[in-house]
Scaffold this active site. Structure first.
Site, PDB file in Angstrom:
ATOM      1  N   ALA A  35       0.869  -1.184   0.000  1.00  0.00           N
ATOM      2  CA  ALA A  35       0.000   0.000   0.000  1.00  0.00           C
ATOM      3  C   ALA A  35       0.904   1.232   0.000  1.00  0.00           C
ATOM      4  O   ALA A  35       0.840   2.095   0.883  1.00  0.00           O
ATOM      5  CB  ALA A  35      -0.977  -0.004   1.172  1.00  0.00           C
ATOM      6  N   LEU A  36       1.743   1.269  -1.013  1.00  0.00           N
ATOM      7  CA  LEU A  36       2.839   2.246  -1.040  1.00  0.00           C
ATOM      8  C   LEU A  36       2.330   3.677  -1.235  1.00  0.00           C
ATOM      9  O   LEU A  36       1.402   3.921  -2.003  1.00  0.00           O
ATOM     10  CB  LEU A  36       3.816   1.889  -2.163  1.00  0.00           C
ATOM     11  CG  LEU A  36       4.447   0.494  -2.085  1.00  0.00           C
ATOM     12  CD1 LEU A  36       5.446   0.298  -3.231  1.00  0.00           C
ATOM     13  CD2 LEU A  36       5.132   0.251  -0.747  1.00  0.00           C
ATOM     14  N   HIS A  37       2.982   4.590  -0.528  1.00  0.00           N
ATOM     15  CA  HIS A  37       2.670   6.021  -0.651  1.00  0.00           C
ATOM     16  C   HIS A  37       3.995   6.760  -0.768  1.00  0.00           C
ATOM     17  O   HIS A  37       5.064   6.129  -0.800  1.00  0.00           O
ATOM     18  CB  HIS A  37       1.855   6.483   0.560  1.00  0.00           C
ATOM     19  CG  HIS A  37       2.447   6.080   1.883  1.00  0.00           C
ATOM     20  ND1 HIS A  37       3.622   6.622   2.368  1.00  0.00           N
ATOM     21  CD2 HIS A  37       2.061   5.154   2.801  1.00  0.00           C
ATOM     22  CE1 HIS A  37       3.906   6.078   3.527  1.00  0.00           C
ATOM     23  NE2 HIS A  37       2.980   5.170   3.815  1.00  0.00           N
ATOM     24  N   HIS A  40       6.998   5.760   1.433  1.00  0.00           N
ATOM     25  CA  HIS A  40       7.765   4.593   0.971  1.00  0.00           C
ATOM     26  C   HIS A  40       8.661   4.987  -0.207  1.00  0.00           C
ATOM     27  O   HIS A  40       9.823   4.573  -0.279  1.00  0.00           O
ATOM     28  CB  HIS A  40       6.830   3.479   0.500  1.00  0.00           C
ATOM     29  CG  HIS A  40       5.950   2.893   1.565  1.00  0.00           C
ATOM     30  ND1 HIS A  40       4.592   3.025   1.563  1.00  0.00           N
ATOM     31  CD2 HIS A  40       6.250   2.148   2.666  1.00  0.00           C
ATOM     32  CE1 HIS A  40       4.068   2.386   2.611  1.00  0.00           C
ATOM     33  NE2 HIS A  40       5.061   1.852   3.305  1.00  0.00           N
ATOM     34  N   GLU A 152      11.622   7.244   9.798  1.00  0.00           N
ATOM     35  CA  GLU A 152      11.513   7.704  11.187  1.00  0.00           C
ATOM     36  C   GLU A 152      10.058   7.783  11.636  1.00  0.00           C
ATOM     37  O   GLU A 152       9.775   8.017  12.799  1.00  0.00           O
ATOM     38  CB  GLU A 152      12.193   9.075  11.340  1.00  0.00           C
ATOM     39  CG  GLU A 152      13.699   8.963  11.278  1.00  0.00           C
ATOM     40  CD  GLU A 152      14.412  10.300  11.240  1.00  0.00           C
ATOM     41  OE1 GLU A 152      13.752  11.340  11.037  1.00  0.00           O
ATOM     42  OE2 GLU A 152      15.650  10.291  11.377  1.00  0.00           O
ATOM     43  N   SER A 190       0.004   3.797   5.228  1.00  0.00           N
ATOM     44  CA  SER A 190      -0.861   2.893   4.468  1.00  0.00           C
ATOM     45  C   SER A 190      -2.248   2.854   5.103  1.00  0.00           C
ATOM     46  O   SER A 190      -3.259   2.713   4.414  1.00  0.00           O
ATOM     47  CB  SER A 190      -0.272   1.484   4.455  1.00  0.00           C
ATOM     48  OG  SER A 190       1.032   1.521   3.928  1.00  0.00           O
ATOM     49  N   ARG A 191      -2.287   2.988   6.428  1.00  0.00           N
ATOM     50  CA  ARG A 191      -3.574   2.911   7.122  1.00  0.00           C
ATOM     51  C   ARG A 191      -4.475   4.108   6.808  1.00  0.00           C
ATOM     52  O   ARG A 191      -5.681   4.048   7.030  1.00  0.00           O
ATOM     53  CB  ARG A 191      -3.366   2.783   8.634  1.00  0.00           C
ATOM     54  CG  ARG A 191      -2.841   1.415   9.046  1.00  0.00           C
ATOM     55  CD  ARG A 191      -2.821   1.267  10.565  1.00  0.00           C
ATOM     56  NE  ARG A 191      -2.461  -0.073  10.975  1.00  0.00           N
ATOM     57  CZ  ARG A 191      -1.211  -0.508  11.133  1.00  0.00           C
ATOM     58  NH1 ARG A 191      -0.195   0.305  10.903  1.00  0.00           N
ATOM     59  NH2 ARG A 191      -0.980  -1.757  11.508  1.00  0.00           N
TER      60      ARG A 191
END
Ligand code: AMP
Length: 287
Positions: A35-37, A40, A152, A190-191
């Site tokens: 669920a890459l954003h 990432h 981080e 991702s959430r």
């Protein structure tokens, strides 16, 4: 468009890695749960600053979920993820199945995380870091990277990985990357895909509270500042799990401000658990 190579088995990724190593290429590794954003993707970009090839793993690790519903509802968007990564060259994706990571003869490892296993995420998600240590150690063994890049955003996880590398004498350099945020300030996660627009507006209270606390840190003793920040937070609709200020090295919960003091927060927004953190006081101030 680069030609994205996707590997699903340990054997196939290891063949690929062995070829790269024989050709003398360096490898940076970015472990993810998909669920890459853009958070990432910032790690991937950092990977290319460090090494010629980047390997991204996409694996939702059941062992690090203490909550079954959280695991089931975790967003899985492999097609879109691959599309996002296909803009890079010299990149490979490792997208294993559960049995590839945890074969029947898998021997779980346990390491002593000390204080890291007693506070914040460890306190509220029992067993979480043991799951993280196991998956990252297993992935390091498979990929054998020169560098591994971590955000981080998961401040305590980064410290856990650094400790693991030290204790297990792993031959890999851990490289931290700053938190990426949405335009509003909400930490990318991702959430966030599980949040409505309204939820996202409400969730901004997390970022606002950290900023508010940082402002208070300039003038108020820590205990008073934290109480003030908690009442500020509670004016919103989220449910606070913890808001603590820790020593970034030892993870002791602080009673007084110190240079580098880091505030960590976890809260539920409409049933979705979100975390964030912020440095309250620069380390340079007292130098
Ligand atoms: P995850 O897919 O949530 O396990 O995260 C994979 C990696 O991406 C971890 O090293 C995270 O710390 C990092 N990461 C997640 N969100 C962000 C963000 N907003 N900014 C920077 N790094 C992030």
């Amino acid at each position: 468009m680069g030609d994205l190579q996707v590997f699903e088995t340990v054997e196939s990724i290891q063949d690929f890695i062995n070829d790269l190593k024989e050709e003398g290429h360096s490898i940076a590794f970015v472990p993810t749960m998909g669920a890459l954003h853009h958070g990432h993707l910032s790690l991937v970009e950092e990977g290319f600053e460090l090494a010629e090839y980047v390997v991204v793993s996409i694996f939702v690790n059941p062992m690090q979920f203490d909550n079954k519903e959280d695991l089931e509802k975790y967003p899985r968007t492999l097609e879109e993820d691959l599309e996002k990564l296909s803009v890079f060259e010299n990149i490979a994706v490792f997208s294993p199945g559960i049995k590839d990571i945890y074969p029947d003869n898998y021997e779980e490892i346990h390491i002593d995380l000390g204080q890291l296993d007693r506070v914040l995420e460890a306190k509220f998600r029992p067993g979480h870091f043991n799951g993280v240590v196991n998956v990252v150690n297993r992935l390091f063994d498979i990929i054998q990277p020169d560098y591994a890049v971590f955000g981080e955003k998961d401040f305590q996880q980064l410290a856990v990985i650094q400790r693991m590398v030290k204790l297990l004498k792993k031959d890999v350099i851990i490289v931290p990357c700053p938190i990426m945020r949405e335009e509003t300030g909400l930490a990318s996660s991702s959430r966030n895909e599980r949040l409505s627009d309204n939820d996202k507006d409400e969730a901004l209270i997390i970022y606002k509270t950290l900023n508010h606390l940082k402002e208070l840190a300039r003038t108020k003793p820590l205990a008073i500042a934290i109480e003030d920040a908690k009442s500020f937070f509670n004016k919103g609709s989220l449910e606070l799990e913890y808001l603590e200020v820790v020593d970034p090295e030892t993870f002791e919960i602080l009673d007084d401000w110190i240079p580098g003091a880091n505030a960590c927060i976890a809260a539920y927004c409409n049933g979705v658990r979100l975390i964030d953190n912020m440095q309250m006081m620069s380390k340079a101030v007292f130098c």
